[in-house]
Design a protein around this motif. Structure first.
Motif, PDB file in Angstrom:
ATOM      1  N   VAL A  23       0.801  -1.087   0.156  1.00 40.99           N
ATOM      2  CA  VAL A  23       0.097   0.086   0.024  1.00 40.99           C
ATOM      3  C   VAL A  23       0.824   1.299   0.191  1.00 40.99           C
ATOM      4  O   VAL A  23       0.444   2.306  -0.725  1.00 40.99           O
ATOM      5  CB  VAL A  23      -1.040  -0.122   1.297  1.00 40.99           C
ATOM      6  CG1 VAL A  23      -1.765   1.373   1.427  1.00 40.99           C
ATOM      7  CG2 VAL A  23      -2.135  -1.312   0.943  1.00 40.99           C
ATOM      8  N   LEU A  58      -7.655  -5.862  -3.067  1.00 42.97           N
ATOM      9  CA  LEU A  58      -7.308  -4.971  -4.128  1.00 42.97           C
ATOM     10  C   LEU A  58      -8.343  -5.111  -5.110  1.00 42.97           C
ATOM     11  O   LEU A  58      -8.836  -6.243  -5.503  1.00 42.97           O
ATOM     12  CB  LEU A  58      -5.876  -5.424  -4.645  1.00 42.97           C
ATOM     13  CG  LEU A  58      -4.791  -5.414  -3.688  1.00 42.97           C
ATOM     14  CD1 LEU A  58      -3.453  -5.808  -3.975  1.00 42.97           C
ATOM     15  CD2 LEU A  58      -4.543  -3.916  -2.732  1.00 42.97           C
ATOM     16  N   ARG A  60      -7.573  -5.028  -8.937  1.00 43.11           N
ATOM     17  CA  ARG A  60      -6.563  -4.945  -9.958  1.00 43.11           C
ATOM     18  C   ARG A  60      -6.824  -4.481 -11.142  1.00 43.11           C
ATOM     19  O   ARG A  60      -8.044  -4.840 -11.609  1.00 43.11           O
ATOM     20  CB  ARG A  60      -6.052  -6.411  -9.984  1.00 43.11           C
ATOM     21  CG  ARG A  60      -5.363  -6.831  -8.698  1.00 43.11           C
ATOM     22  CD  ARG A  60      -5.065  -8.405  -8.788  1.00 43.11           C
ATOM     23  NE  ARG A  60      -4.434  -9.016  -7.412  1.00 43.11           N
ATOM     24  CZ  ARG A  60      -5.133  -9.167  -6.404  1.00 43.11           C
ATOM     25  NH1 ARG A  60      -6.318  -8.956  -6.253  1.00 43.11           N
ATOM     26  NH2 ARG A  60      -4.406  -9.669  -5.396  1.00 43.11           N
ATOM     27  N   PHE A  65      -3.291  -0.970  -8.855  1.00 44.77           N
ATOM     28  CA  PHE A  65      -4.730  -1.267  -8.137  1.00 44.77           C
ATOM     29  C   PHE A  65      -4.831  -0.380  -7.245  1.00 44.77           C
ATOM     30  O   PHE A  65      -4.175   0.805  -7.078  1.00 44.77           O
ATOM     31  CB  PHE A  65      -4.121  -2.364  -7.243  1.00 44.77           C
ATOM     32  CG  PHE A  65      -2.921  -2.426  -6.208  1.00 44.77           C
ATOM     33  CD1 PHE A  65      -3.286  -1.663  -4.968  1.00 44.77           C
ATOM     34  CD2 PHE A  65      -1.653  -2.311  -6.484  1.00 44.77           C
ATOM     35  CE1 PHE A  65      -2.411  -1.250  -4.004  1.00 44.77           C
ATOM     36  CE2 PHE A  65      -0.569  -1.812  -5.772  1.00 44.77           C
ATOM     37  CZ  PHE A  65      -0.953  -1.122  -4.474  1.00 44.77           C
ATOM     38  N   LEU A  67      -7.557   0.095  -3.442  1.00 43.91           N
ATOM     39  CA  LEU A  67      -7.926  -0.543  -2.089  1.00 43.91           C
ATOM     40  C   LEU A  67      -9.339  -0.953  -2.190  1.00 43.91           C
ATOM     41  O   LEU A  67     -10.082   0.281  -2.275  1.00 43.91           O
ATOM     42  CB  LEU A  67      -7.352  -0.069  -0.808  1.00 43.91           C
ATOM     43  CG  LEU A  67      -5.776   0.038  -0.585  1.00 43.91           C
ATOM     44  CD1 LEU A  67      -5.785   0.697   0.735  1.00 43.91           C
ATOM     45  CD2 LEU A  67      -5.255  -1.467  -0.594  1.00 43.91           C
ATOM     46  N   GLY A  71      -9.837  -3.487   1.897  1.00 42.87           N
ATOM     47  CA  GLY A  71      -8.392  -3.310   1.872  1.00 42.87           C
ATOM     48  C   GLY A  71      -8.164  -2.112   2.833  1.00 42.87           C
ATOM     49  O   GLY A  71      -6.898  -2.252   3.374  1.00 42.87           O
TER      50      GLY A  71
END
Length: 311
Positions: A23, A58, A60, A65, A67, A71
């Motif tokens: 992250v 995530l 993607r 990506f 969150l 996430g």
């Protein structure tokens, strides 16, 4: 047994560490480089964490990506998890001067200046945690015996088989009157009356007996104008012209009513003696000694007579 092994296999703190780094870097490649892993290894950690939580962390989009809501919550939790881990790890180090937990109790008159000093130390050393309680002497004794605190500071000597009591600190007592008070004799003081608090009578007896030995007999001869169990508030009453009191200089120096009151100049100084209490069977981490001695050093710079600290 197999279920327990599965849980601890799945809940691997390293997965959270990898996720935090991902992250923060925003890149699988940079995460792998920082953690000295392979990129597939980073992806595997994230997939296992998602499998453990049974949620996608995530969204993607090719090589990038974002969150998911889970996430974001997992990231916040992971930060808290590792912060608490570091705090716990440092807290186990009794030789550390600037990290770990401290549990201290004192009367309000002491805490008015000692606690702000401690807060300053915490600002400089984020891994230092202090739980500080303001309490009366008898409450501090009980808390120490029951293990709620490691050290206590009290205003009178204590004799208990399970506690060690030693002189820690001395502060001058001040006879405090309204700022416009023009008198100086014992009769003048008797004319405005006395404002009492938890240790007020004992402090007044000691200071007045030392400075008016031929006239002073007892505080029972004074008109009592009131009582508060919060020493910091007694100077509010003095500022309003309701009487005089006797407090430690610690209290006077931290009072918001300093401009509305004054300390009379007296010939003979009398100190309030503060005592350090600890359980006889305890071994205190070195961080306590640093806090206590550091406060001493600060008061020495302010030209306050002090006793050496002994742990």
């Amino acid at each position: 047994m197999l279920l327990k092994q599965w849980f601890f296999t799945m809940f691997n703190a390293q997965y959270f560490r990898t996720f935090i780094t991902l992250v923060e870097t925003g890149s699988f490649t940079r995460t792998a480089h920082r953690l000295e892993m392979t990129q597939p290894g980073v992806s595997q950690h994230v997939r296992k964490l998602e499998s453990y939580l049974n949620k996608e962390l995530l969204e993607r989009k090719g090589r990038s990506f974002t969150l998911t809501e889970t996430g974001r919550r997992a990231y916040d939790y992971a930060l808290k998890l590792f912060a608490e881990h570091e705090q716990f790890r440092h807290g186990l180090d009794d030789d550390s001067l600037d990290s770990g937990d401290c549990r201290i109790a004192s009367p309000g008159s002491v805490g008015l200046m000692f606690y702000p000093y401690i807060l300053g130390q915490q600002q400089m050393h984020p891994n230092l945690t202090v739980n500080y309680s303001f309490a009366f002497n008898h409450e501090i004794v009980n808390d120490l015996l029951e293990g709620r605190y490691d050290i206590g500071i009290v205003t009178e000597a204590m004799n208990h088989a399970e506690l060690d009591c030693s002189i820690w600190h001395q502060e001058p007592l001040c006879l405090v009157v309204p700022a416009d008070f023009a008198g100086s004799t014992l009769s003048d003081l008797m004319g405005i009356g006395f404002l009492n608090y938890y240790d007020g009578i004992n402090h007044a007896n000691a200071l007045l007996r030392a400075n008016y030995p031929d006239e002073f007999r007892s505080m029972t001869h004074f008109r009592h104008q009131g009582f508060t169990n919060e020493v910091s508030m007694v100077l509010d009453a003095v500022a309003r012209g309701l009487g005089f009191t006797v407090v430690s200089r610690l209290v006077l120096e931290t009072s918001p009513w300093q401009r509305q009151v004054k300390a009379l100049n007296l010939s003979n100084a009398v100190n309030e003696v503060l005592y350090l209490l600890r359980r006889r069977d305890s071994v205190l981490p070195k961080r306590y000694e640093k806090l206590l001695n550091g406060f001493h050093a600060q008061r020495v710079q302010e030209k306050t007579p002090l006793m050496p600290s002994t742990l």
